[in-house]
Scaffold this motif. Structure first.
Motif, PDB file in Angstrom:
ATOM      1  N   PHE A  24      49.450  35.655  23.387  1.00 33.94           N
ATOM      2  CA  PHE A  24      49.620  36.641  24.579  1.00 33.94           C
ATOM      3  C   PHE A  24      50.283  35.966  25.674  1.00 33.94           C
ATOM      4  CE2 PHE A  24      48.251  39.158  28.259  1.00 33.94           C
ATOM      5  CZ  PHE A  24      48.857  40.269  27.835  1.00 33.94           C
ATOM      6  N   SER A  25      50.915  36.653  26.408  1.00 27.74           N
ATOM      7  CA  SER A  25      51.283  36.054  27.598  1.00 27.74           C
ATOM      8  C   SER A  25      51.645  37.110  28.719  1.00 27.74           C
ATOM      9  CB  SER A  25      52.669  35.204  27.434  1.00 27.74           C
ATOM     10  OG  SER A  25      53.472  34.711  28.610  1.00 27.74           O
ATOM     11  N   PHE A  26      51.261  37.003  29.817  1.00 24.96           N
ATOM     12  CA  PHE A  26      51.509  38.127  30.862  1.00 24.96           C
ATOM     13  C   PHE A  26      53.019  38.097  31.001  1.00 24.96           C
ATOM     14  CE2 PHE A  26      47.472  37.446  32.377  1.00 24.96           C
ATOM     15  CZ  PHE A  26      46.879  38.737  32.465  1.00 24.96           C
ATOM     16  N   SER A  27      53.961  37.191  30.745  1.00 25.09           N
ATOM     17  CA  SER A  27      55.149  37.294  30.849  1.00 25.09           C
ATOM     18  C   SER A  27      55.904  38.198  30.046  1.00 25.09           C
ATOM     19  CB  SER A  27      56.100  36.111  30.746  1.00 25.09           C
ATOM     20  OG  SER A  27      55.804  35.512  29.422  1.00 25.09           O
ATOM     21  N   GLN A  28      55.201  38.368  28.781  1.00 25.29           N
ATOM     22  CA  GLN A  28      55.657  39.455  27.745  1.00 25.29           C
ATOM     23  C   GLN A  28      55.305  40.774  27.965  1.00 25.29           C
ATOM     24  OE1 GLN A  28      53.253  38.042  24.548  1.00 25.29           O
ATOM     25  NE2 GLN A  28      54.789  36.402  24.001  1.00 25.29           N
ATOM     26  N   GLN A  29      54.488  41.100  29.078  1.00 34.63           N
ATOM     27  CA  GLN A  29      54.203  42.363  29.439  1.00 34.63           C
ATOM     28  C   GLN A  29      54.547  42.887  30.620  1.00 34.63           C
ATOM     29  OE1 GLN A  29      52.700  44.276  27.046  1.00 34.63           O
ATOM     30  NE2 GLN A  29      52.909  42.550  25.831  1.00 34.63           N
ATOM     31  N   ILE A  30      54.556  42.199  31.855  1.00 26.75           N
ATOM     32  CA  ILE A  30      54.485  42.583  33.137  1.00 26.75           C
ATOM     33  C   ILE A  30      55.530  42.075  34.017  1.00 26.75           C
ATOM     34  CG2 ILE A  30      53.284  42.734  35.448  1.00 26.75           C
ATOM     35  CD1 ILE A  30      50.613  42.181  33.462  1.00 26.75           C
ATOM     36  N   PRO A  31      56.477  42.834  34.647  1.00 29.04           N
ATOM     37  CA  PRO A  31      57.797  42.179  35.222  1.00 29.04           C
ATOM     38  C   PRO A  31      57.118  41.567  36.429  1.00 29.04           C
ATOM     39  CG  PRO A  31      57.939  44.774  35.403  1.00 29.04           C
ATOM     40  CD  PRO A  31      56.703  44.361  34.506  1.00 29.04           C
ATOM     41  N   GLN A  32      57.724  40.709  37.050  1.00 25.42           N
ATOM     42  CA  GLN A  32      57.743  40.055  38.193  1.00 25.42           C
ATOM     43  C   GLN A  32      58.169  40.902  39.538  1.00 25.42           C
ATOM     44  OE1 GLN A  32      57.056  35.029  38.265  1.00 25.42           O
ATOM     45  NE2 GLN A  32      59.215  35.899  37.825  1.00 25.42           N
ATOM     46  N   LEU A  33      57.380  41.449  40.264  1.00 23.66           N
ATOM     47  CA  LEU A  33      57.757  42.074  41.446  1.00 23.66           C
ATOM     48  C   LEU A  33      57.263  41.712  42.899  1.00 23.66           C
ATOM     49  CD1 LEU A  33      57.191  45.655  39.762  1.00 23.66           C
ATOM     50  CD2 LEU A  33      59.451  44.424  39.982  1.00 23.66           C
ATOM     51  N   ASP A  34      56.360  40.783  42.642  1.00 21.09           N
ATOM     52  CA  ASP A  34      55.639  40.463  44.082  1.00 21.09           C
ATOM     53  C   ASP A  34      55.920  39.132  44.450  1.00 21.09           C
ATOM     54  OD1 ASP A  34      54.356  39.378  41.801  1.00 21.09           O
ATOM     55  OD2 ASP A  34      52.300  39.756  42.535  1.00 21.09           O
ATOM     56  N   ILE A  56      55.847  28.888  35.976  1.00 23.62           N
ATOM     57  CA  ILE A  56      55.699  30.031  35.529  1.00 23.62           C
ATOM     58  C   ILE A  56      56.589  30.952  35.951  1.00 23.62           C
ATOM     59  CG2 ILE A  56      53.782  30.533  36.824  1.00 23.62           C
ATOM     60  CD1 ILE A  56      54.196  31.470  33.203  1.00 23.62           C
ATOM     61  N   GLU A  57      56.935  31.198  37.416  1.00 27.52           N
ATOM     62  CA  GLU A  57      57.797  32.280  37.877  1.00 27.52           C
ATOM     63  C   GLU A  57      59.446  32.128  37.341  1.00 27.52           C
ATOM     64  OE1 GLU A  57      55.419  32.238  42.205  1.00 27.52           O
ATOM     65  OE2 GLU A  57      57.311  31.199  41.898  1.00 27.52           O
ATOM     66  N   ARG A  58      59.504  30.698  37.169  1.00 30.17           N
ATOM     67  CA  ARG A  58      61.034  30.455  36.531  1.00 30.17           C
ATOM     68  C   ARG A  58      61.031  31.020  35.110  1.00 30.17           C
ATOM     69  NH1 ARG A  58      60.572  25.328  39.754  1.00 30.17           N
ATOM     70  NH2 ARG A  58      60.311  24.444  37.837  1.00 30.17           N
ATOM     71  N   GLN A  59      60.096  30.685  34.312  1.00 29.94           N
ATOM     72  CA  GLN A  59      60.034  30.976  33.085  1.00 29.94           C
ATOM     73  C   GLN A  59      60.064  32.593  32.923  1.00 29.94           C
ATOM     74  OE1 GLN A  59      56.535  29.777  31.097  1.00 29.94           O
ATOM     75  NE2 GLN A  59      57.052  30.750  29.071  1.00 29.94           N
ATOM     76  N   ILE A  60      59.497  33.465  33.686  1.00 30.95           N
ATOM     77  CA  ILE A  60      59.418  34.722  33.457  1.00 30.95           C
ATOM     78  C   ILE A  60      60.690  35.546  34.061  1.00 30.95           C
ATOM     79  CG2 ILE A  60      58.336  36.764  34.308  1.00 30.95           C
ATOM     80  CD1 ILE A  60      55.391  35.131  34.204  1.00 30.95           C
ATOM     81  N   GLY A  61      61.104  34.749  35.239  1.00 34.75           N
ATOM     82  CA  GLY A  61      62.283  35.400  35.898  1.00 34.75           C
ATOM     83  C   GLY A  61      62.160  36.825  36.058  1.00 34.75           C
ATOM     84  N   LEU A  62      63.493  37.322  35.576  1.00 34.57           N
ATOM     85  CA  LEU A  62      63.747  38.904  35.645  1.00 34.57           C
ATOM     86  C   LEU A  62      63.379  39.792  34.305  1.00 34.57           C
ATOM     87  CD1 LEU A  62      66.758  38.923  37.552  1.00 34.57           C
ATOM     88  CD2 LEU A  62      64.560  39.697  38.355  1.00 34.57           C
ATOM     89  N   MET A  63      62.603  39.004  33.339  1.00 38.36           N
ATOM     90  CA  MET A  63      62.190  39.394  32.109  1.00 38.36           C
ATOM     91  C   MET A  63      61.390  41.023  32.678  1.00 38.36           C
ATOM     92  SD  MET A  63      60.348  36.519  29.984  1.00 38.36           S
ATOM     93  CE  MET A  63      61.440  35.193  29.050  1.00 38.36           C
ATOM     94  N   ARG A  64      61.645  41.923  31.611  1.00 38.83           N
ATOM     95  CA  ARG A  64      60.920  42.995  31.635  1.00 38.83           C
ATOM     96  C   ARG A  64      61.279  44.066  32.941  1.00 38.83           C
ATOM     97  NH1 ARG A  64      59.785  43.432  26.381  1.00 38.83           N
ATOM     98  NH2 ARG A  64      58.205  41.936  25.739  1.00 38.83           N
ATOM     99  N   ARG A  65      62.253  43.655  33.784  1.00 41.97           N
ATOM    100  CA  ARG A  65      62.707  44.362  34.736  1.00 41.97           C
ATOM    101  C   ARG A  65      63.577  45.218  34.067  1.00 41.97           C
ATOM    102  NH1 ARG A  65      62.464  42.208  40.031  1.00 41.97           N
ATOM    103  NH2 ARG A  65      63.607  44.196  40.852  1.00 41.97           N
ATOM    104  N   ASP A  66      63.423  46.901  34.550  1.00 42.77           N
ATOM    105  CA  ASP A  66      64.351  47.835  34.083  1.00 42.77           C
ATOM    106  C   ASP A  66      65.184  48.270  35.118  1.00 42.77           C
ATOM    107  OD1 ASP A  66      62.612  49.105  35.607  1.00 42.77           O
ATOM    108  OD2 ASP A  66      61.829  50.462  34.023  1.00 42.77           O
ATOM    109  N   SER A  67      65.032  47.839  36.349  1.00 42.22           N
ATOM    110  CA  SER A  67      66.067  48.269  37.426  1.00 42.22           C
ATOM    111  C   SER A  67      65.732  46.982  38.565  1.00 42.22           C
ATOM    112  CB  SER A  67      65.582  49.717  38.023  1.00 42.22           C
ATOM    113  OG  SER A  67      64.285  49.650  38.629  1.00 42.22           O
TER     114      SER A  67
END
Length: 157
Positions: A24-34, A56-67
């Protein structure tokens, strides 16, 4: 204990177990918006970029963003210059990556397709990468050698 409390407790235990599981990773579930935001400029064009400066911020990047708003992007900041490579795993927005020199000059641009796991790399060592909606740079007439400005970039003397 009432049945609805038991169901609530079991639900919480299952959620905690999922978070604690190795896969499990938060990067798999939650987009970075903050993330912190910075204003950049490309001539008269304003860019509001979220700043991803920690690994970790660079790893997640814009994953899971829909707009994302048309003038928004994400600026990836690395500690040291290097050939930076990006992919689009779990990223559903078509993006263009601008690989930027320390002074904000565009080194090269790469269009990236949603969910593509191929690597897209800078043509030279860079510390900054700016991701915007695909076509944003082209629509503004920006290409390799074009200059972005902002407080984060070193000014050439």
């Amino acid at each position: 204990m009432p049945a609805h409390f038991v169901r609530h407790i079991l639900s919480a235990v299952v959620s905690i177990a999922a978070w604690a599981s190795p896969g499990f990773s938060f990067s798999q579930q939650i987009p970075q918006l903050d993330l912190p935001r910075i204003e950049l400029r490309a001539g008269m064009h304003r860019i509001v970029a979220q700043v991803a400066s920690r690994p970790i911020e660079r790893q997640i990047g814009l994953m899971r963003r829909d707009s994302m708003l048309p003038f928004e992007g994400m600026l990836f900041v690395f500690e040291h210059p290097g050939v930076q490579c990006f992919w689009m795993k779990d990223t559903t927005l078509p993006l263009t990556a601008a690989f930027l020199a320390d002074d904000g000059a565009i080194v090269n641009l790469v269009d990236m397709q949603p969910l593509d796991e191929n690597s897209h790399c800078s043509s030279a060592p860079v510390r900054f990468v700016l991701e915007m909606h695909q076509g944003w740079f082209a629509s503004k007439g920006l290409k390799a050698g074009s200059q972005l400005s902002g407080s984060i970039f070193n000014k050439k003397e």
